[in-house]
Design an enzyme around this catalytic site. Structure first.
Site, mmCIF file in Angstrom:
data_model
loop_
_atom_site.group_PDB
_atom_site.id
_atom_site.type_symbol
_atom_site.label_atom_id
_atom_site.label_comp_id
_atom_site.label_asym_id
_atom_site.label_seq_id
_atom_site.Cartn_x
_atom_site.Cartn_y
_atom_site.Cartn_z
ATOM 1 N N ILE A 43 147.956 73.958 8.820
ATOM 2 C CA ILE A 43 148.698 72.936 8.075
ATOM 3 C C ILE A 43 149.699 73.728 7.252
ATOM 4 O O ILE A 43 149.342 74.347 6.242
ATOM 5 C CB ILE A 43 147.776 72.091 7.188
ATOM 6 N N LYS A 66 140.972 72.650 5.755
ATOM 7 C CA LYS A 66 142.216 73.344 5.440
ATOM 8 C C LYS A 66 141.838 74.505 4.543
ATOM 9 O O LYS A 66 141.397 74.322 3.399
ATOM 10 C CB LYS A 66 143.215 72.417 4.746
ATOM 11 N N TYR A 75 139.406 70.340 1.978
ATOM 12 C CA TYR A 75 140.559 71.093 1.483
ATOM 13 C C TYR A 75 140.041 72.102 0.476
ATOM 14 O O TYR A 75 139.773 71.757 -0.671
ATOM 15 C CB TYR A 75 141.552 70.121 0.859
ATOM 16 N N THR A 83 152.129 69.224 -1.021
ATOM 17 C CA THR A 83 153.541 69.363 -0.649
ATOM 18 C C THR A 83 154.293 68.059 -0.849
ATOM 19 O O THR A 83 155.489 68.054 -1.133
ATOM 20 C CB THR A 83 153.667 69.829 0.815
#
Length: 304
Positions: A219, A179, A151, A64
């Site tokens: 998240i 995540k 992740y 992001t």
């Protein structure tokens, strides 16, 4: 879109310092000025704006945050700005690459800052076998002096982390959370049932289902918008107040749909620009949101 109702927060469990990585984490955008440089003043103000909204902490320089378009000096400067503005709220730093030695040196540099953890995906493009992924993450976890948040995002990296691999990595004392963008509900359920890794929903549309199943938090890029309501949602789910959580969730879904309609973070930056919080500037190859989506997002901006 009408303003969404918020349950009485005093009736919800207190949002004290989270245990480990539980709660709502904001993966921050990186604002750019019109000339393309990092807009540290806008970033600082954004962190301060989100601070009182019941969040657990921040993630700097994730996808992001357009980290792939920032060099290391820019990433360190972004991290320092976020740390300064965050105060006592924890900050996780995103780190990615596919050269193990360079990753170890970069992690050593980052661990010189007061970060709460590192968000680390598999090496992109290489697509190693599961044995290679085990070696990769264990080596980086041994290098780091802060915990790793795995992740799992195969549509970006090209590497699939199998459930058995993740359960093996959960035995490492410095790998604490994940995540979860893996897109495999059975794997998500297995990790939650195992309990050693804190599972954080990474796909915004899956927050309700994952947290209701027992995930520790999320998240969520969409939570730049209506942050208090995302935070309240997680607290309602933690308190097993499903009926109230369901009402809040259905009110958030149209915004989540709009904010994920085009590649992240273009829709989010368009919305934040409409709110006057930053310039609608992205770095190539990312492009601004389409005009049609901007019109759709305008209704979100007017609801705040």
């Amino acid at each position: 879109m009408p303003t969404l109702p918020v349950p009485t927060l005093t009736a919800l469990p207190a949002s004290a310092t989270p245990a480990g990585f539980a709660g709502l984490w904001i993966p921050l955008v990186t604002p750019f000025a019109a000339d393309g440089t990092v807009d540290h003043a806008a970033l600082h103000a954004l962190v301060l704006r989100l601070k009182p909204a019941g969040i657990a902490g921040y993630v700097a320089c994730g996808s992001t945050g357009e980290a792939a378009a920032l060099d290391h000096d820019e990433q360190l400067a972004v991290l320092d700005t976020v740390l300064q503005a965050a105060g006592r709220l924890p900050v996780v730093m995103g780190v990615s690459g596919y050269h193990l030695g360079q990753m170890q040196r970069w992690i050593a540099t980052l661990c010189g800052r007061p970060i709460a953890g590192l968000l680390v995906p598999p090496p992109s493009y290489v697509r190693p076998a599961q044995a290679g992924l085990l070696h990769w993450f264990r080596t980086l976890a041994d290098t780091a002096t802060v915990p790793l948040v795995l992740y799992d995002i195969p549509y970006r990296t090209g590497a699939v982390l199998a459930a058995d691999t993740l359960l093996a990595l959960a035995a490492h004392p410095n790998i604490r959370a994940i995540k979860d963008c893996g897109g495999d509900p059975q794997k998500t359920a297995a990790l939650i049932a195992d309990g050693r890794l804190q599972v954080l929903a990474g796909e915004d549309a899956q927050i309700f289902g994952s947290v209701a199943l027992g995930a520790a938090g999320a998240i969520a890029a969409s939570a730049h918008w209506q942050t208090e309501r995302f935070s309240a949602l997680l607290r309602l789910l933690a308190g097993q107040r499903l009926a109230e959580a369901r009402i809040l969730w259905h009110g958030l879904l149209p915004g989540i749909s709009a904010l994920t309609a085009e590649p992240n973070p273009a829709p989010l930056k368009a919305l934040l620009a409409q709110q006057g919080l930053l310039e609608n500037v992205l770095r190539s190859p990312m492009m601004a949101a389409s005009e049609a989506l901007e019109q759709r997002l305008a209704a979100l901006a007017s609801s705040d």
